[in-house]
Design an enzyme around this catalytic site. Structure first.
Site, mmCIF file in Angstrom:
data_model
loop_
_atom_site.group_PDB
_atom_site.id
_atom_site.type_symbol
_atom_site.label_atom_id
_atom_site.label_comp_id
_atom_site.label_asym_id
_atom_site.label_seq_id
_atom_site.Cartn_x
_atom_site.Cartn_y
_atom_site.Cartn_z
ATOM 1 N N ASP A 128 -0.212 -22.041 -18.023
ATOM 2 C CA ASP A 128 0.200 -23.175 -18.852
ATOM 3 C C ASP A 128 -0.664 -23.165 -20.107
ATOM 4 O O ASP A 128 -1.810 -23.612 -20.093
ATOM 5 C CB ASP A 128 0.018 -24.484 -18.068
ATOM 6 C CG ASP A 128 0.316 -25.710 -18.924
ATOM 7 O OD1 ASP A 128 0.632 -25.544 -20.123
ATOM 8 O OD2 ASP A 128 0.237 -26.833 -18.392
ATOM 9 N N TYR A 138 0.148 -44.058 -23.209
ATOM 10 C CA TYR A 138 -1.266 -44.163 -22.847
ATOM 11 C C TYR A 138 -1.932 -45.370 -23.480
ATOM 12 O O TYR A 138 -3.042 -45.269 -23.997
ATOM 13 C CB TYR A 138 -2.019 -42.878 -23.250
ATOM 14 C CG TYR A 138 -1.709 -41.722 -22.337
ATOM 15 C CD1 TYR A 138 -2.333 -41.627 -21.105
ATOM 16 C CD2 TYR A 138 -0.785 -40.755 -22.705
ATOM 17 C CE1 TYR A 138 -2.045 -40.577 -20.246
ATOM 18 C CE2 TYR A 138 -0.483 -39.703 -21.852
ATOM 19 C CZ TYR A 138 -1.116 -39.619 -20.621
ATOM 20 O OH TYR A 138 -0.836 -38.588 -19.782
ATOM 21 N N LYS A 175 2.870 -27.455 -27.545
ATOM 22 C CA LYS A 175 2.156 -28.190 -28.605
ATOM 23 C C LYS A 175 2.155 -27.583 -30.028
ATOM 24 O O LYS A 175 2.763 -28.136 -30.921
ATOM 25 C CB LYS A 175 0.738 -28.500 -28.154
ATOM 26 C CG LYS A 175 0.732 -29.485 -26.990
ATOM 27 C CD LYS A 175 -0.597 -30.117 -26.772
ATOM 28 C CE LYS A 175 -0.517 -31.305 -25.865
ATOM 29 N NZ LYS A 175 -0.814 -31.053 -24.452
HETATM 30 C C1 LIG Z 1 -0.166 -31.624 -23.238
HETATM 31 C C2 LIG Z 1 -0.043 -30.688 -22.136
HETATM 32 C C3 LIG Z 1 1.115 -30.632 -21.355
HETATM 33 C C4 LIG Z 1 2.255 -31.598 -21.534
HETATM 34 O O1 LIG Z 1 2.861 -31.444 -22.780
HETATM 35 P P1 LIG Z 1 3.757 -32.648 -23.350
HETATM 36 O O2 LIG Z 1 4.405 -32.073 -24.540
HETATM 37 O O3 LIG Z 1 2.788 -33.742 -23.690
HETATM 38 O O4 LIG Z 1 4.709 -33.037 -22.286
HETATM 39 C C5 LIG Z 1 1.196 -29.665 -20.391
HETATM 40 N N1 LIG Z 1 0.194 -28.809 -20.183
HETATM 41 C C6 LIG Z 1 -0.947 -28.832 -20.905
HETATM 42 C C7 LIG Z 1 -2.016 -27.828 -20.637
HETATM 43 C C8 LIG Z 1 -1.121 -29.784 -21.897
HETATM 44 O O5 LIG Z 1 -2.255 -29.840 -22.588
#
Ligand SMILES: *Cc1c(COP(=O)(O)O)cnc(C)c1O
Length: 655
Positions: free
Chosen positions: A473, A253, A502
């Site tokens: 997600d 980015y 995360k």
């Molecule tokens: C950051 C994020 C992703 C992607 O995760 P990465 O580890 O950066 O590939 C997917 N979904 C959500 C909701 C996110 O915030």
């Protein structure tokens, strides 16, 4: 930041200096910066040189006493012999001049020993603003001394971190003490027959484990004050590292053509990042939302070290190992996940792969069950699910992924709240959707946009009635970001698939999981390889990452951490409310630990630019990274209320 503990005893000769020595040794072994300060020394047996020798620390590392009198007697009397009156102000000044470490401050004699004509050791402790650690004996007839001292401390508002017993094991005495006082008895040390560096370091290791040290120095300040000693001397200067970076590295980015500065970081502890130029800044966004307990948490670091020494990695097809099994068990047994029946854990490496796996599982699920391939997905406008092709496909189509649109599978987007268009899509493309994917309640990358749990509940029900799988997600929102362990709990839904990443390892190592319901898993079971989920990554279920995740999970479940999360949630709500009426603020919102301030700047998400604010915030000691015109705060859970207040104060000032 500096913190310390004041060592006092029920009597002289009780073992204060030995305990101080052990504490220094334990801090040293745990890799923390430590210091020893004896404000008033009387007598010719000098404690500071003894400590430096027993711990093999150069004497220059420890400050000299503020007052020294060779006569072995109470400070006030010894001072009087020299025509001196001990001045607490001078000692406080000496303490304030000390640098940031975890300091062991040793008193002379007991709590009510006079220091001058008006004041006692108790006044000194209060003046220094320290908590006290009481050293007490297990000898017969000592309970009275111990309780009197605790009572005297309490009466004057001196807070006591705990009691360390010295002497033979006496369970009855310990029990009696526990019954009459709520002050914790932290550890017991036998009388050491011989003081040598070896006996000291062994006793320190046994008696002052990390939890005991935390009880003494306070979990919070403990992390903040610690300094990674090894980095000293090897620190590469700001300009050279940035220069070498420019020559060899391509950043995420980042438009390298803009020549924006890249900041080298030399270390990070707790809520602070230490930059190569010497600045220490509060990490206001948990390092891109991954860090939950603060940086370089010793327990996670330790778990990683231990795991790396026994099994660093093994192929996960056809093999398994304890960290992966334990982590999967911990997740599927978590009450909410157990309740909604997410019972199988599929490992991958990051949020995007967790999403890819979920999308592929959903697609194959329908094929395996004998239906026509369902080639479309449903998603929400403004969503973000990652940067790989499949994950991009289900992300906001007009956003920064737009140029890839022609490469991607078919996805229909619903504006959160708009049930009608959702229903219209289902009529128009009947039996064509594999799954509906969503970020429950908060759309992180879109600018922490929030939407109603009622909409989500209805949308999920409508989809599930049509046989469409639902994918929550929670790569961002999982692990208590929103105050609850998972954001979908607010909507009372039962997703078929759940993506987590995360915060999973506390921000230490890349790891992700896709949890699936038993129904989804069963659709892949047969006698044929064809129906298996033929997907995997080289580092699937890496044992070291799983061990980090387990350590992080354990900390998350601790009462202390849970309390802190709730405190941050409450404070976040009130801090954003304070900014609501600021003339440059168009709106504020919060959910759990996420605080959001939208700034009035006459631009939309993609044209607004708060970049200069990042630079100015750094100058004020806070790291923030706005999303367009959206400023948000996402603290690691170790952040104290004072630090969090500072982050918001800086925001108010900068606005
Ligand atoms: C950051 C994020 C992703 C992607 O995760 P990465 O580890 O950066 O590939 C997917 N979904 C959500 C909701 C996110 O915030």
């Amino acid at each position: 930041m500096k913190n310390g503990i004041f060592i006092s005893g029920t009597d002289t000769g009780i073992g204060k200096t030995v305990v101080s020595t052990l504490l220094i040794s334990a801090l040293k072994q745990q890799g923390y910066s430590y210091g020893y300060f004896k404000p008033i020394q009387t007598g010719t047996e000098l404690d500071t040189p003894l400590l430096s020798e027993l711990n093999s620390v150069p004497l220059t590392q420890f400050p000299s006493p503020a007052y020294y009198f060779p006569e072995p007697m109470a400070p006030s009397r010894a001072a009087a012999l020299h025509g001196v009156e001990i001045d607490l102000g001078k000692i406080v000044q000496a303490w304030q001049d000390l640098d940031s470490r975890s300091w062991v401050v040793e008193g002379a004699g007991g709590l009510l020993v006079p220091i001058n004509s008006r004041q006692t050791t108790r006044d000194l402790i209060r003046a220094l603003g320290l908590r006290m650690l009481l050293i007490a004996s297990t000898r017969l007839g000592t309970i009275n001394h111990t309780l009197l001292t605790l009572e005297a401390a309490e009466r004057a508002g001196v807070s006591v971190a705990g009691v360390v017993l010295v002497g033979d094991d006496d369970p009855e005495l310990e029990l009696a003490l526990r019954q009459v006082t709520s002050v914790p008895i932290l550890t017991r040390i036998p009388i050491l027959s011989e003081l040598t560096p070896d006996s000291i370091s062994q006793a320190a290791r046994e008696k002052f484990s990390l939890p005991v040290l935390k009880a003494i120095f306070g979990e919070q300040t403990f992390f903040e004050t610690s300094v990674v000693q090894e980095t000293q001397g090897t620190c590469v200067s700001d300009s050279s590292l940035a220069e070498r970076d420019r020559n060899a590295v391509w950043h995420p980015y980042s438009q390298h053509g803009l020549g924006e500065p890249i900041l080298p970081v030399v270390s990070a502890q707790g809520a602070y990042l230490k930059l190569a130029d010497g600045r220490e800044v509060l990490d206001g966004i948990s390092s891109w939302w991954v860090n939950v307990h603060g940086h370089s948490h010793p327990e996670i670091a330790h778990a990683i070290y231990e795991q790396a020494r026994s099994l660093e990695h093994v192929i996960f097809a056809g093999f398994t190992h304890e960290p992966a099994v334990k982590l999967a068990e911990a997740l599927v047994q978590q009450p909410t996940l157990q309740k909604v029946g997410l019972s199988k854990v599929f490992y991958s490496d990051n949020g995007s792969t967790a999403v890819e796996a979920a999308l592929k599982m959903a697609f194959q699920y329908h094929v395996n069950r004998g239906s026509q391939p369902r080639e479309r997905f449903l998603a929400l406008s403004n969503s973000y699910h990652g940067d790989t092709l499949g994950a991009m496909a289900v992300g906001e189509p007009e956003g920064f992924h737009k140029i890839f649109r022609t490469l991607l599978p078919q996805v229909d987007f619903v504006v959160p709240g708009d049930l009608k268009s959702l229903k219209d899509y289902l009529v128009k493309n009947q039996d064509q959707y594999s799954a509906f994917i969503f970020e429950p309640l908060v759309q992180g990358a879109a600018g922490m946009k929030m939407y109603s749990p009622y909409f989500l509940k209805e949308a999920v029900e409508i989809c599930q009635n049509e046989g469409i799988l639902t994918i929550a997600d929670e790569v961002f929102s999982g692990f208590y970001r929103t105050g609850r362990c998972f954001a979908f709990e607010y909507a009372g839904i039962k997703p078929d698939l759940l993506c987590l990443s995360k915060g999973i390892t506390g921000g230490f190592l890349p790891l992700a999981v896709t949890l699936a319901s038993e129904q989804v898993f069963k659709a892949f079971l047969s006698q044929e390889v064809r129906t298996a989920f033929l997907h995997g990554h080289s580092y699937t279920a890496n044992p070291v990452a799983c061990a980090a995740a387990l350590a992080s999970w354990k900390i998350l479940q601790s009462e202390d951490c849970q309390k802190r999360i709730q405190a941050i949630c409450q404070q976040t709500e009130s801090e954003v409310a304070k900014l609501r009426t600021h003339p440059r603020v168009s709106s504020v919102r919060s959910l759990g630990t996420i605080g959001v301030i939208e700034v009035e700047m006459g631009g939309s998400y993609f044209t607004g630019n708060l970049k200069s604010l990042t630079r100015k915030a750094l100058d004020h000691g806070v790291f923030l990274r706005p999303l367009g015109n959206v400023l948000y705060v996402l603290p690691p859970y170790c952040m104290t209320s004072g630090e969090l207040a500072r982050v918001y104060t800086v925001i108010g000032e900068l606005l």
